[in-house]
Design an enzyme around this catalytic site. Structure first.
Site, PDB file in Angstrom:
ATOM      1  N   HIS A 165       0.567  -1.215   0.131  1.00  9.77           N
ATOM      2  CA  HIS A 165      -0.028   0.091   0.087  1.00  9.77           C
ATOM      3  C   HIS A 165       0.972   1.232  -0.093  1.00  9.77           C
ATOM      4  O   HIS A 165       0.280   2.338  -0.156  1.00  9.77           O
ATOM      5  CB  HIS A 165      -1.066  -0.066   1.267  1.00  9.77           C
ATOM      6  CG  HIS A 165      -2.381  -0.081   0.980  1.00  9.77           C
ATOM      7  ND1 HIS A 165      -3.117   0.512   0.061  1.00  9.77           N
ATOM      8  CD2 HIS A 165      -3.146  -1.283   1.184  1.00  9.77           C
ATOM      9  CE1 HIS A 165      -4.263   0.276  -0.222  1.00  9.77           C
ATOM     10  NE2 HIS A 165      -4.592  -0.641   0.519  1.00  9.77           N
ATOM     11  N   ARG A 166       2.209   1.249   0.386  1.00 13.45           N
ATOM     12  CA  ARG A 166       2.903   2.377   0.448  1.00 13.45           C
ATOM     13  C   ARG A 166       3.151   2.794  -1.207  1.00 13.45           C
ATOM     14  O   ARG A 166       3.378   4.003  -1.457  1.00 13.45           O
ATOM     15  CB  ARG A 166       4.498   1.875   0.763  1.00 13.45           C
ATOM     16  CG  ARG A 166       4.123   1.821   2.283  1.00 13.45           C
ATOM     17  CD  ARG A 166       5.861   1.428   2.764  1.00 13.45           C
ATOM     18  NE  ARG A 166       6.148   0.394   1.969  1.00 13.45           N
ATOM     19  CZ  ARG A 166       7.377  -0.140   2.178  1.00 13.45           C
ATOM     20  NH1 ARG A 166       8.381   0.425   3.136  1.00 13.45           N
ATOM     21  NH2 ARG A 166       7.834  -1.340   1.445  1.00 13.45           N
TER      22      ARG A 166
END
Length: 207
Positions: free
Chosen positions: A180-181
């Site tokens: 998700h980064r």
């Protein structure tokens, strides 16, 4: 994060049968995995951030110039993940040959460190063990990994409205884990949905 989808791949398997009948594929071991890989590569073209990586030292996202597609392979010495360099630039025949070569080399215990370096995304085929799906763990340095389950003949609803009916179809499950980064939920969902759409209807790859 990991997301899952179940997809009817009957049309893709029918396409595989037609492709294998061609003279150019006479000596090629084009497994269903090669077709899944081709669909995944098409999906990655639409969402290239799925092949990017997070550079912790620089605190920035780095987007590669090509897709080096890792193929997880179980060997007597454990799991290895060699990758097909510039897989996104290959046609189906070359991709199928490259995947088969990686698998044979891995089983023979001849996978080199260079062949495992610089991967940008990975496919793990848990279906070869008769498993429907799983929650794949990211290969270090990569943003996405696709797990491919076993293809099973399944009762499936086809048609619409008055034409709706149940037929036996070839169905598999896909699971996509992503960082998700680098990739938000909408982008990750798009990669998985696009891959499934192409496998459901291979003509999607030409649109």
């Amino acid at each position: 994060m990991t997301e899952f989808v179940t997809v009817d791949v009957t049309a893709t398997l029918e396409l595989r049968d037609r492709v294998l009948a061609r003279r150019a594929f006479r000596d090629v071991r084009a497994t269903p995995l090669a077709f899944v890989a081709r669909a995944y590569l098409h999906a990655l073209r639409r969402t290239p951030m799925a092949t990017a990586r997070w550079d912790e030292a620089a605190q920035e996202i780095v987007v590669p110039g090509q897709v080096n597609l890792g193929i997880a392979a179980a060997t007597p010495r454990g799991l290895v993940v060699p990758n097909v360099k510039a897989a996104d630039r290959m046609d189906l025949r070359d991709l199928a040959v490259a995947i088969d070569d990686l698998a044979q080399t891995a089983r023979a215990g001849r996978t080199t460190p260079e062949s495992m370096a610089h991967g940008t995304t990975t496919i793990t085929n848990v279906g070869v063990f008769g498993v429907d799906t799983g929650t794949p763990i990211l290969n270090p340095g990569e943003t996405a990994i696709l797990a491919v389950g076993a293809i099973r003949r399944t009762p499936w609803v086809v048609g619409e409205g008055a034409d709706e009916r149940i037929e036996p179809r070839s169905v598999l499950q896909l699971a996509l884990s992503f960082d998700h980064r680098v990739l938000d939920g909408a982008e990750g969902s798009r990669v998985l949905a696009d891959t499934a759409a192409i496998l459901r209807d291979p003509t999607e790859a030409f649109l």
